[in-house]
Design a protein around this motif. Sequence first.
Motif, PDB file in Angstrom:
ATOM      1  N   LEU A   1      18.334  39.594  -4.192  1.00  0.00           N
ATOM      2  CA  LEU A   1      17.595  38.901  -3.138  1.00  0.00           C
ATOM      3  C   LEU A   1      18.501  38.600  -1.946  1.00  0.00           C
ATOM      4  O   LEU A   1      18.132  38.859  -0.794  1.00  0.00           O
ATOM      5  N   MET A   2      19.683  38.104  -2.207  1.00  0.00           N
ATOM      6  CA  MET A   2      20.610  37.752  -1.123  1.00  0.00           C
ATOM      7  C   MET A   2      21.053  38.985  -0.344  1.00  0.00           C
ATOM      8  O   MET A   2      21.047  38.979   0.892  1.00  0.00           O
ATOM      9  N   ILE A   3      21.431  40.045  -1.038  1.00  0.00           N
ATOM     10  CA  ILE A   3      21.875  41.267  -0.367  1.00  0.00           C
ATOM     11  C   ILE A   3      20.704  41.906   0.391  1.00  0.00           C
ATOM     12  O   ILE A   3      20.862  42.379   1.517  1.00  0.00           O
ATOM     13  N   GLY A   4      19.515  41.914  -0.214  1.00  0.00           N
ATOM     14  CA  GLY A   4      18.351  42.486   0.456  1.00  0.00           C
ATOM     15  C   GLY A   4      17.993  41.740   1.729  1.00  0.00           C
ATOM     16  O   GLY A   4      17.693  42.351   2.751  1.00  0.00           O
TER      17      GLY A   4
ATOM     18  N   LYS B   1      10.849  57.124   2.694  1.00  0.00           N
ATOM     19  CA  LYS B   1      11.103  56.161   1.639  1.00  0.00           C
ATOM     20  C   LYS B   1      11.031  54.774   2.250  1.00  0.00           C
ATOM     21  O   LYS B   1      11.482  54.542   3.353  1.00  0.00           O
ATOM     22  N   THR B   2      10.475  53.860   1.489  1.00  0.00           N
ATOM     23  CA  THR B   2      10.377  52.493   1.973  1.00  0.00           C
ATOM     24  C   THR B   2      11.235  51.585   1.109  1.00  0.00           C
ATOM     25  O   THR B   2      11.469  51.857  -0.066  1.00  0.00           O
ATOM     26  N   PHE B   3      11.688  50.504   1.692  1.00  0.00           N
ATOM     27  CA  PHE B   3      12.487  49.508   0.997  1.00  0.00           C
ATOM     28  C   PHE B   3      11.657  48.236   0.925  1.00  0.00           C
ATOM     29  O   PHE B   3      11.360  47.631   1.953  1.00  0.00           O
ATOM     30  N   VAL B   4      11.231  47.886  -0.265  1.00  0.00           N
ATOM     31  CA  VAL B   4      10.419  46.696  -0.475  1.00  0.00           C
ATOM     32  C   VAL B   4      11.254  45.727  -1.312  1.00  0.00           C
ATOM     33  O   VAL B   4      11.595  46.011  -2.456  1.00  0.00           O
ATOM     34  N   LEU B   5      11.561  44.587  -0.722  1.00  0.00           N
ATOM     35  CA  LEU B   5      12.514  43.659  -1.323  1.00  0.00           C
ATOM     36  C   LEU B   5      12.034  43.082  -2.647  1.00  0.00           C
ATOM     37  O   LEU B   5      12.819  42.992  -3.587  1.00  0.00           O
ATOM     38  N   TRP B   6      10.784  42.712  -2.759  1.00  0.00           N
ATOM     39  CA  TRP B   6      10.341  42.090  -3.994  1.00  0.00           C
ATOM     40  C   TRP B   6      10.436  43.042  -5.175  1.00  0.00           C
ATOM     41  O   TRP B   6      10.743  42.631  -6.290  1.00  0.00           O
TER      42      TRP B   6
ATOM     43  N   TRP C   1      18.642  50.706  -0.101  1.00  0.00           N
ATOM     44  CA  TRP C   1      18.364  50.320   1.283  1.00  0.00           C
ATOM     45  C   TRP C   1      18.913  51.367   2.242  1.00  0.00           C
ATOM     46  O   TRP C   1      18.262  51.747   3.198  1.00  0.00           O
ATOM     47  N   ARG C   2      20.118  51.835   1.960  1.00  0.00           N
ATOM     48  CA  ARG C   2      20.750  52.810   2.849  1.00  0.00           C
ATOM     49  C   ARG C   2      19.983  54.128   2.861  1.00  0.00           C
ATOM     50  O   ARG C   2      19.823  54.750   3.907  1.00  0.00           O
ATOM     51  N   LEU C   3      19.474  54.553   1.691  1.00  0.00           N
ATOM     52  CA  LEU C   3      18.648  55.760   1.653  1.00  0.00           C
ATOM     53  C   LEU C   3      17.395  55.587   2.500  1.00  0.00           C
ATOM     54  O   LEU C   3      17.022  56.484   3.271  1.00  0.00           O
ATOM     55  N   ALA C   4      16.739  54.444   2.365  1.00  0.00           N
ATOM     56  CA  ALA C   4      15.531  54.186   3.153  1.00  0.00           C
ATOM     57  C   ALA C   4      15.862  54.067   4.636  1.00  0.00           C
ATOM     58  O   ALA C   4      15.122  54.569   5.483  1.00  0.00           O
ATOM     59  N   ALA C   5      16.967  53.415   4.958  1.00  0.00           N
ATOM     60  CA  ALA C   5      17.339  53.222   6.363  1.00  0.00           C
ATOM     61  C   ALA C   5      17.695  54.543   7.025  1.00  0.00           C
ATOM     62  O   ALA C   5      17.268  54.805   8.152  1.00  0.00           O
ATOM     63  N   THR C   6      18.468  55.380   6.369  1.00  0.00           N
ATOM     64  CA  THR C   6      18.841  56.656   6.980  1.00  0.00           C
ATOM     65  C   THR C   6      17.655  57.592   7.059  1.00  0.00           C
ATOM     66  O   THR C   6      17.535  58.359   8.015  1.00  0.00           O
ATOM     67  N   THR C   7      16.741  57.537   6.083  1.00  0.00           N
ATOM     68  CA  THR C   7      15.546  58.378   6.136  1.00  0.00           C
ATOM     69  C   THR C   7      14.664  57.955   7.296  1.00  0.00           C
ATOM     70  O   THR C   7      14.195  58.787   8.060  1.00  0.00           O
TER      71      THR C   7
END
Length: 169
Positions: free
Chosen positions: A72-75, A24-29, A153-159
Amino acid sequence: MYKMKYTNQTDDVYGIKAAGSKKKTFVLWREVVMAYAAPAIMAGIGGLVTADRSLQIGALTTIGGASALMALMIGLLLRSRVGHIRWVIGAPHLVVVGVFALAGSSFGLCAAWMTSGLLEFMIPSNHLAWVGRVWIDFPLSGFLASTIVTWRWRLAATTNFSSKRRRKK
Protein backbone atom coordinates in the motif's frame (compact mmCIF):
# COMPACT_ATOMS: atom_id res chain seq x y z
CA MET A 1 -36.25 -10.80 -32.82
CA TYR A 2 -33.57 -8.49 -31.65
CA LYS A 3 -29.89 -9.11 -31.29
CA MET A 4 -28.39 -8.67 -27.89
CA LYS A 5 -24.92 -7.26 -27.83
CA TYR A 6 -22.70 -9.15 -25.40
CA THR A 7 -20.66 -6.91 -23.14
CA ASN A 8 -18.52 -8.05 -20.32
CA GLN A 9 -19.08 -5.63 -17.47
CA THR A 10 -16.06 -6.88 -15.55
CA ASP A 11 -13.86 -5.25 -18.18
CA ASP A 12 -14.91 -1.81 -16.99
CA VAL A 13 -15.06 -2.55 -13.27
CA TYR A 14 -11.75 -4.36 -12.83
CA GLY A 15 -9.71 -2.94 -15.68
CA ILE A 16 -9.33 -6.38 -17.26
CA LYS A 17 -8.49 -6.24 -20.93
CA ALA A 18 -8.91 -8.80 -23.69
CA ALA A 19 -6.27 -11.47 -24.08
CA GLY A 20 -4.63 -9.74 -27.03
CA SER A 21 -4.62 -6.29 -25.46
CA LYS A 22 -1.24 -4.75 -24.76
CA LYS A 23 -2.50 -2.11 -22.33
CA LYS A 24 -1.81 -3.02 -18.72
CA THR A 25 -3.39 -1.26 -15.81
CA PHE A 26 -2.13 -0.83 -12.27
CA VAL A 27 -4.90 -1.13 -9.70
CA LEU A 28 -3.66 -0.56 -6.17
CA TRP A 29 -6.29 -2.47 -4.23
CA ARG A 30 -5.59 -5.63 -6.24
CA GLU A 31 -1.88 -5.27 -5.55
CA VAL A 32 -2.51 -4.89 -1.81
CA VAL A 33 -4.82 -7.92 -1.69
CA MET A 34 -2.29 -10.04 -3.55
CA ALA A 35 0.54 -8.72 -1.39
CA TYR A 36 -1.33 -10.00 1.66
CA ALA A 37 -2.63 -13.26 0.21
CA ALA A 38 0.42 -14.62 -1.63
CA PRO A 39 2.97 -14.58 1.22
CA ALA A 40 0.32 -15.51 3.81
CA ILE A 41 -0.69 -18.60 1.83
CA MET A 42 2.89 -19.66 1.11
CA ALA A 43 4.04 -19.15 4.70
CA GLY A 44 0.90 -20.89 5.97
CA ILE A 45 1.65 -23.89 3.78
CA GLY A 46 5.23 -23.89 5.04
CA GLY A 47 3.94 -23.77 8.62
CA LEU A 48 1.63 -26.72 7.94
CA VAL A 49 4.37 -28.79 6.31
CA THR A 50 6.89 -28.15 9.09
CA ALA A 51 4.22 -28.17 11.84
CA ASP A 52 5.47 -24.79 13.02
CA ARG A 53 2.57 -23.12 14.80
CA SER A 54 4.35 -19.76 15.07
CA LEU A 55 4.88 -19.69 11.30
CA GLN A 56 1.21 -20.44 10.73
CA ILE A 57 0.19 -17.56 12.97
CA GLY A 58 2.91 -15.30 11.58
CA ALA A 59 1.66 -15.99 8.06
CA LEU A 60 -1.64 -14.31 8.82
CA THR A 61 -0.26 -11.52 11.00
CA THR A 62 3.29 -10.26 10.59
CA ILE A 63 4.10 -11.73 7.17
CA GLY A 64 0.85 -10.98 5.34
CA GLY A 65 0.16 -7.76 7.21
CA ALA A 66 3.61 -6.31 6.66
CA SER A 67 3.47 -7.22 2.96
CA ALA A 68 0.07 -5.60 2.50
CA LEU A 69 1.11 -2.45 4.36
CA MET A 70 4.32 -2.15 2.36
CA ALA A 71 2.48 -2.72 -0.92
CA LEU A 72 0.00 0.00 0.00
CA MET A 73 2.74 2.47 0.93
CA ILE A 74 4.87 1.79 -2.16
CA GLY A 75 1.80 1.86 -4.43
CA LEU A 76 0.64 5.19 -3.05
CA LEU A 77 4.17 6.54 -3.36
CA LEU A 78 4.45 5.47 -6.99
CA ARG A 79 1.01 6.86 -7.88
CA SER A 80 1.94 10.20 -6.36
CA ARG A 81 4.49 12.62 -7.77
CA VAL A 82 7.37 10.21 -7.14
CA GLY A 83 6.10 8.04 -9.99
CA HIS A 84 6.44 10.98 -12.37
CA ILE A 85 10.04 11.83 -11.53
CA ARG A 86 12.22 11.50 -14.60
CA TRP A 87 14.69 8.91 -13.24
CA VAL A 88 11.86 6.61 -12.10
CA ILE A 89 10.44 6.50 -15.62
CA GLY A 90 13.71 6.80 -17.55
CA ALA A 91 16.06 4.52 -15.60
CA PRO A 92 16.37 0.85 -16.52
CA HIS A 93 13.63 -1.36 -15.12
CA LEU A 94 15.93 -3.38 -12.84
CA VAL A 95 17.54 -0.26 -11.37
CA VAL A 96 14.19 1.22 -10.34
CA VAL A 97 12.99 -2.09 -8.90
CA GLY A 98 16.30 -2.56 -7.05
CA VAL A 99 16.17 0.90 -5.50
CA PHE A 100 12.62 0.41 -4.28
CA ALA A 101 13.42 -3.12 -3.05
CA LEU A 102 16.28 -1.77 -0.95
CA ALA A 103 14.04 0.99 0.36
CA GLY A 104 11.32 -1.53 1.22
CA SER A 105 13.65 -3.85 3.10
CA SER A 106 15.23 -0.89 4.89
CA PHE A 107 11.82 0.36 5.95
CA GLY A 108 10.93 -3.15 7.13
CA LEU A 109 14.11 -3.28 9.18
CA CYS A 110 13.32 0.10 10.76
CA ALA A 111 9.76 -1.04 11.47
CA ALA A 112 11.07 -4.21 13.12
CA TRP A 113 13.48 -2.21 15.26
CA MET A 114 10.76 0.21 16.35
CA THR A 115 8.19 -2.53 16.95
CA SER A 116 10.43 -4.79 18.98
CA GLY A 117 11.89 -1.91 20.98
CA LEU A 118 8.53 -0.34 21.71
CA LEU A 119 6.82 -3.60 22.63
CA GLU A 120 9.65 -4.78 24.86
CA PHE A 121 9.53 -1.44 26.62
CA MET A 122 5.78 -1.66 27.19
CA ILE A 123 5.19 -5.42 27.55
CA PRO A 124 7.63 -8.09 28.77
CA SER A 125 8.89 -10.10 25.80
CA ASN A 126 8.01 -13.49 27.29
CA HIS A 127 4.31 -12.75 26.66
CA LEU A 128 4.75 -11.98 22.96
CA ALA A 129 6.50 -14.81 21.12
CA TRP A 130 6.00 -13.20 17.70
CA VAL A 131 8.19 -10.18 18.54
CA GLY A 132 11.30 -12.23 17.70
CA ARG A 133 9.86 -13.02 14.26
CA VAL A 134 9.57 -9.39 13.15
CA TRP A 135 13.33 -9.18 12.53
CA ILE A 136 12.89 -11.60 9.64
CA ASP A 137 9.27 -11.03 8.65
CA PHE A 138 9.23 -7.24 8.27
CA PRO A 139 12.37 -6.75 6.12
CA LEU A 140 11.61 -9.80 3.97
CA SER A 141 7.98 -8.77 3.50
CA GLY A 142 9.08 -5.23 2.68
CA PHE A 143 11.58 -6.48 0.12
CA LEU A 144 9.17 -8.83 -1.62
CA ALA A 145 6.16 -6.50 -1.62
CA SER A 146 8.10 -3.48 -2.85
CA THR A 147 9.83 -5.54 -5.55
CA ILE A 148 6.60 -6.99 -6.91
CA VAL A 149 4.57 -3.78 -6.71
CA THR A 150 7.33 -1.70 -8.29
CA TRP A 151 7.87 -4.28 -11.05
CA ARG A 152 4.16 -4.38 -11.91
CA TRP A 153 3.77 -0.58 -11.66
CA ARG A 154 6.77 -0.04 -13.91
CA LEU A 155 5.40 -2.45 -16.53
CA ALA A 156 2.07 -0.60 -16.52
CA ALA A 157 3.76 2.81 -16.54
CA THR A 158 6.08 2.05 -19.44
CA THR A 159 3.27 0.41 -21.42
CA ASN A 160 0.97 3.40 -20.92
CA PHE A 161 3.82 5.87 -21.52
CA SER A 162 4.92 4.20 -24.75
CA SER A 163 1.34 3.90 -26.05
CA LYS A 164 0.76 7.63 -25.40
CA ARG A 165 4.00 8.46 -27.19
CA ARG A 166 2.95 6.40 -30.21
CA ARG A 167 -0.41 8.19 -30.40
CA LYS A 168 1.31 11.62 -30.50
CA LYS A 169 3.48 10.70 -33.52
